[in-house]
Design a protein around this motif. Structure first.
Motif, PDB file in Angstrom:
ATOM      1  N   UNK A 100      20.854  53.975 -16.538  1.00 12.25           N
ATOM      2  CA  UNK A 100      20.674  52.647 -15.944  1.00 12.25           C
ATOM      3  C   UNK A 100      21.021  51.542 -16.939  1.00 12.25           C
ATOM      4  N   UNK A 101      20.620  51.735 -18.176  1.00  7.29           N
ATOM      5  CA  UNK A 101      20.952  50.749 -19.217  1.00  7.29           C
ATOM      6  C   UNK A 101      22.458  50.667 -19.407  1.00  7.29           C
ATOM      7  N   UNK A 102      23.118  51.808 -19.393  1.00 11.67           N
ATOM      8  CA  UNK A 102      24.568  51.837 -19.522  1.00 11.67           C
ATOM      9  C   UNK A 102      25.232  51.149 -18.339  1.00 11.67           C
ATOM     10  N   UNK A 103      24.691  51.355 -17.131  1.00 11.60           N
ATOM     11  CA  UNK A 103      25.245  50.706 -15.944  1.00 11.60           C
ATOM     12  C   UNK A 103      25.092  49.194 -16.021  1.00 11.60           C
ATOM     13  N   UNK A 104      23.910  48.734 -16.451  1.00  7.85           N
ATOM     14  CA  UNK A 104      23.695  47.287 -16.583  1.00  7.85           C
ATOM     15  C   UNK A 104      24.602  46.698 -17.662  1.00  7.85           C
ATOM     16  N   UNK A 105      24.775  47.413 -18.766  1.00  9.56           N
ATOM     17  CA  UNK A 105      25.644  46.932 -19.843  1.00  9.56           C
ATOM     18  C   UNK A 105      27.087  46.871 -19.374  1.00  9.56           C
ATOM     19  N   UNK A 106      27.495  47.875 -18.609  1.00  8.89           N
ATOM     20  CA  UNK A 106      28.856  47.880 -18.090  1.00  8.89           C
ATOM     21  C   UNK A 106      29.062  46.730 -17.112  1.00  8.89           C
ATOM     22  N   UNK A 107      28.070  46.459 -16.280  1.00 16.65           N
ATOM     23  CA  UNK A 107      28.166  45.336 -15.339  1.00 16.65           C
ATOM     24  C   UNK A 107      28.212  44.008 -16.085  1.00 16.65           C
ATOM     25  N   UNK A 108      27.416  43.897 -17.155  1.00 16.18           N
ATOM     26  CA  UNK A 108      27.438  42.667 -17.950  1.00 16.18           C
ATOM     27  C   UNK A 108      28.771  42.508 -18.645  1.00 16.18           C
ATOM     28  N   UNK A 109      29.339  43.612 -19.069  1.00 21.75           N
ATOM     29  CA  UNK A 109      30.650  43.554 -19.727  1.00 21.75           C
ATOM     30  C   UNK A 109      31.726  43.171 -18.718  1.00 21.75           C
ATOM     31  N   UNK A 110      31.536  43.553 -17.464  1.00 15.60           N
ATOM     32  CA  UNK A 110      32.491  43.183 -16.425  1.00 15.60           C
ATOM     33  C   UNK A 110      32.541  41.686 -16.210  1.00 15.60           C
ATOM     34  N   UNK A 111      31.449  41.008 -16.473  1.00 16.30           N
ATOM     35  CA  UNK A 111      31.421  39.559 -16.325  1.00 16.30           C
ATOM     36  C   UNK A 111      31.682  38.825 -17.615  1.00 16.30           C
ATOM     37  N   UNK A 112      31.974  39.540 -18.694  1.00 17.59           N
ATOM     38  CA  UNK A 112      32.102  38.893 -19.996  1.00 17.59           C
ATOM     39  C   UNK A 112      33.224  37.871 -20.102  1.00 17.59           C
ATOM     40  N   UNK A 113      34.348  38.024 -19.399  1.00 22.69           N
ATOM     41  CA  UNK A 113      35.344  36.967 -19.541  1.00 22.69           C
ATOM     42  C   UNK A 113      34.838  35.612 -19.073  1.00 22.69           C
ATOM     43  N   UNK A 114      33.998  35.588 -18.059  1.00 26.35           N
ATOM     44  CA  UNK A 114      33.485  34.304 -17.607  1.00 26.35           C
ATOM     45  C   UNK A 114      32.289  33.851 -18.419  1.00 26.35           C
ATOM     46  N   UNK A 115      31.554  34.802 -18.988  1.00 20.62           N
ATOM     47  CA  UNK A 115      30.395  34.434 -19.794  1.00 20.62           C
ATOM     48  C   UNK A 115      30.839  33.884 -21.150  1.00 20.62           C
ATOM     49  N   UNK A 116      31.802  34.553 -21.762  1.00 14.10           N
ATOM     50  CA  UNK A 116      32.227  34.162 -23.110  1.00 14.10           C
ATOM     51  C   UNK A 116      33.068  32.898 -23.110  1.00 14.10           C
TER      52      UNK A 116
END
Length: 130
Positions: free
Chosen positions: A94-110
């Motif tokens: 689950x932690x890996x899934x959440x991290x992967x989802x957060x990484x998927x949004x990283x271009x807009x976050x960063x």
């Protein structure tokens, strides 16, 4: 003789006044030019930083996303018999899934929203579009 001295004094005063006014306007003109160049320099730096953030965010997205997905796949393929171990593996997945989802949004976050979209470009005094 006095009239001639008075005329020469008035003429010299006018010449000095014209020179002072010319220097005053020259200083104003050079100051405006300097401010315009400084503003262009600042906008160039902002553009360079935004492009660098976009590049870093893209690299982060491209490298971490697949890596986290591979970790999740490997964790989900592990077969354990203990319920405690299964709970730990599920939590890790689950932690890996959440991290992967957060990484998927990283271009807009960063990357911050560009100045044009915020309307700051017009407020900054730059009327040209880039």
């Amino acid at each position: 003789m006095e009239a001639r001295i008075l005329n020469i004094t008035i003429l010299m005063s006018l010449i000095i006044a014209i020179i002072i006014i010319y220097f005053f306007f020259s200083i104003i003109r050079y100051h405006r030019r300097y401010m315009r160049l400084q503003r262009e320099k600042i906008f160039a730096e902002i553009t360079i930083r935004e492009n660098e953030r976009k590049r870093i965010a893209g690299d982060l997205h491209d490298s971490l996303g697949p890596l986290l997905s591979a970790v999740k796949l490997n964790i989900s393929s592990v077969d354990v018999e203990s319920p405690d171990d299964r709970r730990v593996l599920d939590k890790t997945g689950d932690t890996s899934t959440r991290s992967s989802a957060a990484c998927g949004g990283s271009p807009t976050i960063c990357c911050p929203i560009p100045w044009k979209e915020r309307g700051l470009w017009k407020r900054s005094g730059n009327s040209s579009t880039r």
